[in-house]
Motif scaffolding. Sequence first.
Motif, PDB file in Angstrom:
ATOM      1  N   SER A 173       0.852  -1.183   0.000  1.00 14.04           N
ATOM      2  CA  SER A 173       0.000   0.000   0.000  1.00 14.04           C
ATOM      3  C   SER A 173       0.891   1.237   0.000  1.00 14.04           C
ATOM      4  CB  SER A 173      -0.882   0.005   1.237  1.00 14.04           C
ATOM      5  OG  SER A 173      -0.114   0.298   2.370  1.00 14.04           O
ATOM      6  N   LYS A 176       2.495   2.020   3.289  1.00 12.98           N
ATOM      7  CA  LYS A 176       3.557   1.053   3.597  1.00 12.98           C
ATOM      8  C   LYS A 176       4.827   1.433   2.846  1.00 12.98           C
ATOM      9  CE  LYS A 176       4.479  -2.688   5.830  1.00 12.98           C
ATOM     10  NZ  LYS A 176       4.401  -2.604   7.293  1.00 12.98           N
TER      11      LYS A 176
ATOM     12  N   GLY B  18      -9.423  -9.823   7.068  1.00 11.34           N
ATOM     13  CA  GLY B  18      -8.863  -9.002   8.141  1.00 11.34           C
ATOM     14  C   GLY B  18      -7.645  -8.234   7.649  1.00 11.34           C
ATOM     15  N   ARG B  19      -6.768  -8.932   6.968  1.00 13.86           N
ATOM     16  CA  ARG B  19      -5.535  -8.331   6.508  1.00 13.86           C
ATOM     17  C   ARG B  19      -5.818  -7.221   5.476  1.00 13.86           C
ATOM     18  NH1 ARG B  19      -0.416 -11.613   4.353  1.00 13.86           N
ATOM     19  NH2 ARG B  19       1.012  -9.862   4.336  1.00 13.86           N
ATOM     20  N   LYS B  21      -8.374  -5.404   5.268  1.00 11.15           N
ATOM     21  CA  LYS B  21      -8.906  -4.216   5.938  1.00 11.15           C
ATOM     22  C   LYS B  21      -7.790  -3.438   6.615  1.00 11.15           C
ATOM     23  CE  LYS B  21     -13.679  -5.024   7.029  1.00 11.15           C
ATOM     24  NZ  LYS B  21     -14.474  -5.830   7.951  1.00 11.15           N
ATOM     25  N   LYS B  22      -6.883  -4.137   7.274  1.00  7.07           N
ATOM     26  CA  LYS B  22      -5.834  -3.472   8.041  1.00  7.07           C
ATOM     27  C   LYS B  22      -4.996  -2.571   7.130  1.00  7.07           C
ATOM     28  CE  LYS B  22      -1.783  -4.345  10.763  1.00  7.07           C
ATOM     29  NZ  LYS B  22      -0.616  -5.188  10.628  1.00  7.07           N
ATOM     30  N   HIS B  23      -4.665  -3.136   5.958  1.00  2.06           N
ATOM     31  CA  HIS B  23      -3.798  -2.349   5.090  1.00  2.06           C
ATOM     32  C   HIS B  23      -4.538  -1.125   4.538  1.00  2.06           C
ATOM     33  CE1 HIS B  23      -2.908  -3.302   0.529  1.00  2.06           C
ATOM     34  NE2 HIS B  23      -3.884  -2.475   0.613  1.00  2.06           N
ATOM     35  N   HIS B  24      -5.831  -1.285   4.341  1.00  3.70           N
ATOM     36  CA  HIS B  24      -6.587  -0.100   3.905  1.00  3.70           C
ATOM     37  C   HIS B  24      -6.706   0.936   5.010  1.00  3.70           C
ATOM     38  CE1 HIS B  24      -8.509  -0.339  -0.123  1.00  3.70           C
ATOM     39  NE2 HIS B  24      -7.744  -1.419  -0.089  1.00  3.70           N
ATOM     40  N   MET B  25      -6.921   0.420   6.219  1.00  6.23           N
ATOM     41  CA  MET B  25      -7.020   1.326   7.377  1.00  6.23           C
ATOM     42  C   MET B  25      -5.743   2.140   7.515  1.00  6.23           C
ATOM     43  SD  MET B  25      -9.693   1.595   9.075  1.00  6.23           S
ATOM     44  CE  MET B  25      -9.056   2.281  10.597  1.00  6.23           C
ATOM     45  N   GLU B  26      -4.606   1.438   7.414  1.00  9.94           N
ATOM     46  CA  GLU B  26      -3.302   2.091   7.540  1.00  9.94           C
ATOM     47  C   GLU B  26      -3.158   3.198   6.506  1.00  9.94           C
ATOM     48  OE1 GLU B  26      -0.026  -1.106   8.990  1.00  9.94           O
ATOM     49  OE2 GLU B  26       0.105  -0.376   6.945  1.00  9.94           O
TER      50      GLU B  26
END
Lengths: 298, 312
Positions: A173, A176, B18-19, B21-26
Amino acid sequence: MKAKAADKIATAIIVVFSLFIVAVLLGLLGFILYRGLSHISWHFLTSVPQTIREGGGIGPQLFNSLFLLVLTLIITIPLGLGAGIYMAEYAKPGKITGAIRLVVEVLSSFPSIVVGLFGLLLIVNTFGFGFSLFSGALVLTIFNLPLMVRITEQAFRSVPKEQKEAGLALGLSKWKIITSVLFPVALPSIVTGTVLAAGRVFGEAAALLFTAGMSTPRLDFTNWNPLSPTSPINPFRPAETLAVHIWKINSEGIAPDAAEIAAGASAVLVILVLVFNLFARWFGNLLYKIMTASKRMG
Amino acid sequence: MKAIDERPVGIADNPRPGRFKKHHMEDFAGRSYTTICAILLIVIILSIVYFVASKGLATFFKDGVSFSEFLFGSKWDPDGNHGEPQFGVMPFIFGSFATSILAAVIASPLSICASLFMTEIVPGWGKKLLQPVIELLAGIPSVVYGFVGLTVIVPALRDMFPGQGIGIAAGSIVLSVMILPTITSIGTDALSSLPRGLKESSYALGATRWQTIYRVILPTVLPSILTGVVLGMARAFGEALAVQMVIGNAPHIPRSLFESASTLTSVITLDMGNTVMGTAHSNALWSMALALMFMTFIFVVIVRLLERRNRI
């Protein structure tokens, strides 16, 4: 032959003027250190200033300058990094980006006294923080933020494009990529720039006259309760920094040795700035070697 | 259905929700945080402009001082010690312009020579010698400049010229050293980014180095050098303490360069601590801050115009 003579004369003038600048700097440093070094002693660096008698020191002022520096960096770095990253990575060319760029430019050329007055009005009076280290740190943040934004933006932009593309190709992302690919490469330049910007905190006085105040309460260096008014680490107490102290004793000092104290304090300030400059370069290069396993060009 | 749920997760299968979502949240959090920081910059500048303007305009709207009386009046007596209070800031505007223009006049030739020395005369060690010098000059705090000005330049001027030594001359000498790094670094950047072909073709025509510098290089980089000069003047205009220490702080237009004078910044520095917020005297100081801010905008506009010209 006339052209050649003119060429020689012009070259001579350019060389003379350039050497004159070198001489000015050497004269300045020589004068400050010659006048000041003889007055610097452990007693001078640690004892409290005297208003009427001689033998006063700069202990609290030195501590205030360093403490204010730390406070300012704690506020400036996260904000400056954020805005700088936005400008380098997220901002799309357009009106808003143009506006932010203009804001950074205007903010960095604002006279420091105007920023100080703004701090007096809004932070000291309206928000009620009074003359305090915290008010001073906020004003210095405003003062240093444009520089910090510019440093971060340039550092991020100078990272080779391929590194970013490699990250994108791996499906990382954007955030990241920013935090784990671009940031480590940009970090050395950011650190060097930040330390150089921090050096300006030492020298700044005009913005602090009406925000951090021109006096220091009696400090008790055994009291480490941050809420006690006599504690050195209480951020809400008034604090006179070294630069403000130099200005004050030059304009209204009545101690018999005011001139010597000003000379000694100036020498301390200049030495601090020099040390900061050298440290910034050394540390930046060191970080670059650690983070990228390569030698820095230039 | 149970069998499907217990399937091992593989790349070909649906990625773990879950994963994802986390990366989008970040990403969202990072983008929001940096955007907020950038917006904060705009908020800061707008609030500075708003607060300084609201205080500064009170002189004209609340205290009833006319705009022309403020700008062009030459009598400054805000507390009315000699009759009616007078709010003429002409002497300070004059002082600010005189010191900053003189400082630019002194510093510009020196800076241009230093830039040429680093890029044209001895590009190798010239840069190694002068670059640290310029950076150190930029790093010395302004109060230290003021202190040196007070202990070296003022006595020297006192010995050489009639008067007390303090005044516009002392102020502009101190300022010229302070703005030297600004002009030099911008000039050096401009000179070293010049295309090589320009210089080489001039040499090929048989021009000497000075002819090349004077006829080819300087005209090409003139807008950039002017940018540096304007930025230097902006810095000189806004500098407060170093000037205040050496200028003498007399509230009138001096008759010579060696007579006590004042600038906008020096008056604000000295008087702000001794006035009560909201009084006419205090408001007049805020109006002067507003004038300083206005000048900053003008300097930025000039710089922008020069840069636009440079781009074409």
